[in-house]
Write a protein that holds these residues in place. Structure first.
Motif, PDB file in Angstrom:
ATOM      1  N   VAL A   1      21.336  44.716  19.349  1.00  0.00           N
ATOM      2  CA  VAL A   1      22.664  45.135  19.418  1.00  0.00           C
ATOM      3  C   VAL A   1      22.688  46.342  19.302  1.00  0.00           C
ATOM      4  N   ASN A   2      22.088  46.769  18.194  1.00  0.00           N
ATOM      5  CA  ASN A   2      22.166  48.192  17.735  1.00  0.00           C
ATOM      6  C   ASN A   2      21.501  49.111  18.605  1.00  0.00           C
ATOM      7  N   ALA A   3      20.685  48.894  19.235  1.00  0.00           N
ATOM      8  CA  ALA A   3      19.884  49.608  20.299  1.00  0.00           C
ATOM      9  C   ALA A   3      20.579  49.694  21.386  1.00  0.00           C
ATOM     10  N   LYS A   4      21.302  48.571  21.875  1.00  0.00           N
ATOM     11  CA  LYS A   4      22.253  48.627  23.070  1.00  0.00           C
ATOM     12  C   LYS A   4      23.414  49.622  22.822  1.00  0.00           C
ATOM     13  N   ILE A   5      24.026  49.419  21.477  1.00  0.00           N
ATOM     14  CA  ILE A   5      25.146  50.363  21.391  1.00  0.00           C
ATOM     15  C   ILE A   5      24.502  51.838  21.191  1.00  0.00           C
ATOM     16  N   THR A   6      23.494  52.061  20.668  1.00  0.00           N
ATOM     17  CA  THR A   6      22.726  53.376  20.527  1.00  0.00           C
ATOM     18  C   THR A   6      22.724  54.177  22.027  1.00  0.00           C
ATOM     19  N   LYS A   7      22.202  53.144  23.055  1.00  0.00           N
ATOM     20  CA  LYS A   7      21.834  53.736  24.107  1.00  0.00           C
ATOM     21  C   LYS A   7      23.063  54.151  24.990  1.00  0.00           C
ATOM     22  N   SER A   8      23.995  53.222  24.777  1.00  0.00           N
ATOM     23  CA  SER A   8      25.638  53.314  25.416  1.00  0.00           C
ATOM     24  C   SER A   8      26.144  54.672  24.896  1.00  0.00           C
ATOM     25  N   MET A   9      25.984  54.953  23.646  1.00  0.00           N
ATOM     26  CA  MET A   9      26.486  56.164  23.144  1.00  0.00           C
ATOM     27  C   MET A   9      25.894  57.411  23.583  1.00  0.00           C
ATOM     28  N   PHE A  10      24.481  57.329  23.730  1.00  0.00           N
ATOM     29  CA  PHE A  10      23.955  58.594  24.194  1.00  0.00           C
ATOM     30  C   PHE A  10      24.318  58.720  25.544  1.00  0.00           C
ATOM     31  N   ILE A  11      24.493  57.634  26.424  1.00  0.00           N
ATOM     32  CA  ILE A  11      24.780  57.875  27.870  1.00  0.00           C
ATOM     33  C   ILE A  11      26.070  58.451  27.994  1.00  0.00           C
ATOM     34  N   LEU A  12      27.167  57.908  27.247  1.00  0.00           N
ATOM     35  CA  LEU A  12      28.495  58.671  27.066  1.00  0.00           C
ATOM     36  C   LEU A  12      28.662  60.008  26.643  1.00  0.00           C
ATOM     37  N   VAL A  13      27.903  60.273  25.675  1.00  0.00           N
ATOM     38  CA  VAL A  13      27.654  61.659  25.144  1.00  0.00           C
ATOM     39  C   VAL A  13      27.150  62.597  26.122  1.00  0.00           C
ATOM     40  N   ASN A  14      25.982  62.060  26.810  1.00  0.00           N
ATOM     41  CA  ASN A  14      25.456  62.944  28.031  1.00  0.00           C
ATOM     42  C   ASN A  14      26.403  63.120  29.116  1.00  0.00           C
ATOM     43  N   PHE A  15      27.115  62.004  29.424  1.00  0.00           N
ATOM     44  CA  PHE A  15      27.983  62.221  30.651  1.00  0.00           C
ATOM     45  C   PHE A  15      29.154  62.934  30.376  1.00  0.00           C
ATOM     46  N   SER A  16      29.501  62.866  29.189  1.00  0.00           N
ATOM     47  CA  SER A  16      30.785  63.936  28.742  1.00  0.00           C
ATOM     48  C   SER A  16      30.254  65.433  28.512  1.00  0.00           C
ATOM     49  N   PHE A  17      29.156  65.464  27.980  1.00  0.00           N
ATOM     50  CA  PHE A  17      28.719  66.958  28.175  1.00  0.00           C
ATOM     51  C   PHE A  17      28.398  67.514  29.469  1.00  0.00           C
ATOM     52  N   GLN A  18      28.138  66.802  30.595  1.00  0.00           N
ATOM     53  CA  GLN A  18      27.957  67.260  31.903  1.00  0.00           C
ATOM     54  C   GLN A  18      29.408  67.491  32.429  1.00  0.00           C
ATOM     55  N   GLN A  19      30.334  66.554  32.014  1.00  0.00           N
ATOM     56  CA  GLN A  19      31.568  66.821  32.650  1.00  0.00           C
ATOM     57  C   GLN A  19      32.193  67.970  32.197  1.00  0.00           C
ATOM     58  N   TYR A  20      31.835  68.227  30.890  1.00  0.00           N
ATOM     59  CA  TYR A  20      32.801  69.601  30.370  1.00  0.00           C
ATOM     60  C   TYR A  20      31.888  70.586  30.700  1.00  0.00           C
ATOM     61  N   LEU A  21      30.643  70.760  30.899  1.00  0.00           N
ATOM     62  CA  LEU A  21      29.830  71.803  31.720  1.00  0.00           C
ATOM     63  C   LEU A  21      30.155  72.086  32.965  1.00  0.00           C
ATOM     64  N   LYS A  22      30.671  71.178  33.532  1.00  0.00           N
ATOM     65  CA  LYS A  22      31.079  71.346  34.979  1.00  0.00           C
ATOM     66  C   LYS A  22      32.270  72.103  35.169  1.00  0.00           C
ATOM     67  N   SER A  23      33.048  71.906  34.122  1.00  0.00           N
ATOM     68  CA  SER A  23      34.458  72.931  34.250  1.00  0.00           C
ATOM     69  C   SER A  23      34.206  74.373  34.292  1.00  0.00           C
ATOM     70  N   ARG A  24      32.993  74.762  33.898  1.00  0.00           N
ATOM     71  CA  ARG A  24      32.244  76.219  34.342  1.00  0.00           C
ATOM     72  C   ARG A  24      31.405  76.447  35.269  1.00  0.00           C
ATOM     73  N   ARG A  25      30.991  75.314  35.989  1.00  0.00           N
ATOM     74  CA  ARG A  25      30.314  75.091  36.908  1.00  0.00           C
ATOM     75  C   ARG A  25      28.512  75.397  36.373  1.00  0.00           C
ATOM     76  N   PHE A  26      28.599  75.150  35.289  1.00  0.00           N
ATOM     77  CA  PHE A  26      27.084  74.814  34.696  1.00  0.00           C
ATOM     78  C   PHE A  26      26.766  73.464  34.765  1.00  0.00           C
ATOM     79  N   SER A  27      25.319  73.393  34.689  1.00  0.00           N
ATOM     80  CA  SER A  27      24.719  72.015  34.695  1.00  0.00           C
ATOM     81  C   SER A  27      23.649  71.743  33.737  1.00  0.00           C
ATOM     82  N   GLY A  28      23.485  70.670  33.205  1.00  0.00           N
ATOM     83  CA  GLY A  28      22.899  70.291  32.128  1.00  0.00           C
ATOM     84  C   GLY A  28      22.619  69.107  31.579  1.00  0.00           C
ATOM     85  N   GLU A  29      21.965  68.601  30.518  1.00  0.00           N
ATOM     86  CA  GLU A  29      22.009  67.339  30.024  1.00  0.00           C
ATOM     87  C   GLU A  29      21.370  67.442  28.605  1.00  0.00           C
TER      88      GLU A  29
END
Length: 153
Positions: A12-40
């Motif tokens: 369960v901890n591994a699944k939660i950790t993976k979900s958090m990583f996906i959420l943080v990465n997705f949020s990071f990409q969305q914030y970068l897009k506000s200035r037309r940057f790309s990244g991960e």
């Protein structure tokens, strides 16, 4: 019985950790897009490290373009840092958040983007944010915040 329970908790901890990583990465990409940057964000769980890969809009269409944060200007690095922090804030819940001199190495355009993102974040969540900067700011907080300007020393 205890081994099974422990293994279940680890799973369960591994699944939660993976979900958090996906959420943080997705949020990071969305914030970068506000200035037309790309990244991960590249998370390495085994070695407990992470690496940011960011490409500014000017080089995003060039094959083999450098995507290390070392190749970014001071303002682009500050913008990337703020977007990384905003992405992390999607997964953590603290009543107080303080940023000190987050915009010192930025130009006016980059500062405007960062301030807009930070003000939007302030409007979304009920937290107390404190942003300290020695630079003159033109921020519109509406009813969501208050700007305090100290007199010159």
């Amino acid at each position: 019985m205890q081994q099974a329970t422990l293994q279940h908790r680890r799973t369960v901890n591994a699944k939660i950790t993976k979900s958090m990583f996906i959420l943080v990465n997705f949020s990071f990409q969305q914030y970068l897009k506000s200035r037309r940057f790309s990244g991960e964000i590249l998370f390495d769980i085994k070695n407990r490290t992470l690496k940011l890969r960011v490409t500014p809009p000017v080089t995003s269409n060039i094959e083999g373009a450098i995507d290390s944060t070392k190749s970014l200007s001071g303002g682009e690095r500050s913008f990337t840092t703020v977007t990384f922090l905003l992405a992390l804030w999607t997964c953590v819940d603290h009543p107080f958040i303080i940023l000190d001199e987050y915009d010192v190495f930025t130009d006016e355009l980059c500062r405007e983007y960062m301030n807009r993102l930070l003000v939007q974040e302030c409007a979304k969540k009920r937290r107390q944010y404190t942003f300290l900067t020695p630079l003159e700011q033109n921020i519109n907080c509406d009813n969501n915040g208050k700007i305090h300007k100290l007199s010159d020393p």
